[in-house]
Scaffold this motif. Structure first.
Motif, mmCIF file in Angstrom:
data_model
loop_
_atom_site.group_PDB
_atom_site.id
_atom_site.type_symbol
_atom_site.label_atom_id
_atom_site.label_comp_id
_atom_site.label_asym_id
_atom_site.label_seq_id
_atom_site.Cartn_x
_atom_site.Cartn_y
_atom_site.Cartn_z
ATOM 1 N N VAL A 6 0.860 -1.185 0.000
ATOM 2 C CA VAL A 6 0.000 0.000 0.000
ATOM 3 C C VAL A 6 0.893 1.231 0.000
ATOM 4 C CG1 VAL A 6 -1.741 1.327 1.234
ATOM 5 C CG2 VAL A 6 -1.851 -1.167 1.240
ATOM 6 N N GLY A 7 0.805 2.025 -1.040
ATOM 7 C CA GLY A 7 1.561 3.272 -1.128
ATOM 8 C C GLY A 7 0.622 4.428 -1.417
ATOM 9 N N ILE A 8 0.489 5.331 -0.451
ATOM 10 C CA ILE A 8 -0.419 6.467 -0.608
ATOM 11 C C ILE A 8 0.382 7.746 -0.419
ATOM 12 C CG2 ILE A 8 -2.476 7.624 0.267
ATOM 13 C CD1 ILE A 8 -3.488 4.936 1.227
ATOM 14 N N GLY A 9 0.513 8.523 -1.474
ATOM 15 C CA GLY A 9 1.306 9.741 -1.429
ATOM 16 C C GLY A 9 2.255 9.790 -2.607
ATOM 17 N N SER A 10 2.694 10.980 -2.955
ATOM 18 C CA SER A 10 3.604 11.143 -4.086
ATOM 19 C C SER A 10 4.875 10.340 -3.869
ATOM 20 C CB SER A 10 3.945 12.625 -4.255
ATOM 21 O OG SER A 10 4.891 12.807 -5.288
ATOM 22 N N SER A 11 5.179 9.448 -4.791
ATOM 23 C CA SER A 11 6.385 8.600 -4.766
ATOM 24 C C SER A 11 6.468 7.697 -3.545
ATOM 25 C CB SER A 11 7.651 9.457 -4.867
ATOM 26 O OG SER A 11 7.691 10.175 -6.081
ATOM 27 N N ALA A 12 5.356 7.430 -2.905
ATOM 28 C CA ALA A 12 5.368 6.488 -1.789
ATOM 29 C C ALA A 12 5.717 5.097 -2.301
ATOM 30 C CB ALA A 12 4.006 6.470 -1.097
ATOM 31 N N LEU A 13 6.664 4.439 -1.618
ATOM 32 C CA LEU A 13 7.114 3.093 -2.001
ATOM 33 C C LEU A 13 7.493 3.038 -3.481
ATOM 34 C CD1 LEU A 13 4.737 0.634 -0.075
ATOM 35 C CD2 LEU A 13 7.214 0.753 0.121
ATOM 36 N N VAL A 14 8.101 4.078 -3.976
ATOM 37 C CA VAL A 14 8.373 4.162 -5.408
ATOM 38 C C VAL A 14 9.368 3.105 -5.882
ATOM 39 C CG1 VAL A 14 10.224 5.860 -5.123
ATOM 40 C CG2 VAL A 14 8.983 5.748 -7.287
ATOM 41 N N ALA A 15 10.291 2.653 -5.019
ATOM 42 C CA ALA A 15 11.362 1.759 -5.459
ATOM 43 C C ALA A 15 11.065 0.287 -5.248
ATOM 44 C CB ALA A 15 12.668 2.115 -4.735
ATOM 45 N N VAL A 16 10.028 -0.046 -4.507
ATOM 46 C CA VAL A 16 9.782 -1.454 -4.217
ATOM 47 C C VAL A 16 9.453 -2.181 -5.516
ATOM 48 C CG1 VAL A 16 7.284 -1.262 -3.801
ATOM 49 C CG2 VAL A 16 8.611 -3.007 -2.606
ATOM 50 N N SER A 17 10.088 -3.323 -5.727
ATOM 51 C CA SER A 17 9.863 -4.061 -6.968
ATOM 52 C C SER A 17 9.224 -5.419 -6.674
ATOM 53 C CB SER A 17 11.174 -4.243 -7.732
ATOM 54 O OG SER A 17 12.152 -4.860 -6.910
ATOM 55 N N ALA A 18 9.970 -6.261 -5.948
ATOM 56 C CA ALA A 18 9.425 -7.569 -5.591
ATOM 57 C C ALA A 18 9.003 -7.631 -4.134
ATOM 58 C CB ALA A 18 10.450 -8.663 -5.878
#
Length: 392
Positions: free
Chosen positions: A199-211
């Motif tokens: 769950v990413g809420i906000g500008s660029s929240a958790l932007v780098a998570v891939s796997a």
């Protein structure tokens, strides 16, 4: 009548019929019984709302074309509507709506999908219950179902992922097979591809998570470097230093970890920072992580007037603080040189004139007897356990 005259009349009648059908409105006074109006390509006048219409009088679909290529279809039998160049051109599924050039272009038997925007849900074939609103939303989706994408290129790379929600510019745009993710905000979960339950809420929240999976970040750039698992960040820039670390928690504006690979570290409070795994820091420390003051922790009241970092006002146990480990009757809390507290038997310590506790000096047995005799009778039994000194 000559043959040439017959040919001329035939040509004239054919030309007139063509003109009437394509360009003119038939005169009702001259029209055959039951005939209606022809629609002009330049517009029509004298129409009656509820009487005149473009469409059919049977239940067959109505189709539109551009350059003899499908450009629209209203199909009541399948409860589907397509409007746009080649939109839904191959669709046989039920309850689909596609508006936009080549929207739902490849759909075959997929059902209950909604695509609004140029090439939205372009590759979908059998996926169902998807909603795509915006340019190239869910463009690569083929069999993924129950996805919602709103905004420019949201979920554009999703193929088979399911139950994802993406709202905002490029949110979850690299997701392929990941499922049960929620991204709200521009670039939220931008690089996520196979991760789940993020769950990413906000500008660029958790932007780098891939796997990485099971991460929650709420706030502008919250946990934006995180690739680990089961992290929680709430607040602007919270947990921004974390990268591969897992099970970390940062609550508060800029609450953070010092290193990117910690495990189960917790920082609570604005600008709080934790530097080691499996530890919790409550509040900020002046000079650390941009903090200018040190947080005071207050329990049992709304404010403190002391300089103590911890001010506890017990309510349930009559203004006391309960420390249960090794506790017992007639014990006192002792500390060593490092400040470690421990309960000790009362007869092993003595308060001096300054109120400090320490090991008692050697005292003759006679002194003990004299002190006890000097005490009032009710105090002797209690004091005896405290004042019982022996000569070595």
């Amino acid at each position: 009548m000559r043959i040439s005259t017959l040919l001329l009349l035939l040509c004239l009648s054919t030309s007139c019929a063509t003109l009437l059908a394509q360009n003119e409105v038939q005169n009702p006074a001259m029209a055959p019984t039951g005939a209606g109006m022809f629609w002009k390509t330049t517009g029509n006048a004298n129409t009656v709302d509820g009487t005149h219409f473009i469409g059919t009088t049977d239940m067959r679909p109505i189709n539109f074309r551009i350059g003899n290529v499908t450009a629209g279809r209203i199909d009541s039998a399948r409860s589907s509507v397509f409007l746009g160049y080649r939109a839904g051109q191959s669709s046989t599924g039920l309850r689909n709506t596609a508006i936009g050039g080549r929207a739902m272009f490849s759909n075959t038997t997929g059902t209950a999908n909604t695509a609004l925007g140029d090439v939205s849900l372009f590759s979908n074939t059998t996926g169902a219950n998807n909603t795509a609103i915006g340019y190239q939303t869910l463009f690569s989706n083929t069999t993924g179902s129950q996805n919602t994408a709103i905004g420019y290129q949201t979920l554009v790379g999703n193929t088979t992922g399911q139950y994802n929600v993406a709202m905002g510019f490029l949110a979850l745009d690299n997701n392929t097979t990941g499922s049960y993710n929620i991204a709200i905000g521009p670039n939220a979960l931008d690089l996520s591809s196979t991760g789940q339950y993020n769950v990413g809420i906000g500008s660029s929240a958790l932007v780098a998570v891939s796997a990485g999976s099971y991460n929650t970040a709420i706030g502008n750039q919250a946990a934006f470097l995180t690739t680990g698992q089961r992290n929680t960040a709430a607040g602007h820039y919270a947990l921004s230093n974390n990268s591969t670390g897992s099970q970390n928690t940062a609550l508060g504006d800029s609450a953070n970890v010092l290193f990117g690979n910690l495990t189960a570290a917790t920082a609570i409070g604005s600008k709080a920072r934790v530097d080691s795994s499996h530890q919790m820091v409550l509040g900020a420390v002046a000079g650390i992580n941009g903090a200018t003051t040190t947080t005071k922790v207050v329990i049992g009241q709304t404010a403190t007037t002391t300089n103590a970092r911890l001010d506890v006002s017990g309510i349930a146990e009559a203004d006391t603080v309960r420390i249960p480990t090794n506790a017992g009757n007639q014990k006192v809390l002792m500390s060593d040189a490092l400040g470690h507290g421990r309960w000790q038997p009362a007869d092993s310590v003595l308060a001096n004139a300054n109120g400090n506790f320490g090991a008692p000096p050697a005292m003759p047995a006679l002194w003990t007897a004299l002190i006890l005799l000097a005490l009032p009778m009710p105090c002797r039994s209690t004091s005896a356990s405290i004042m019982q000194w022996r000569e070595e």
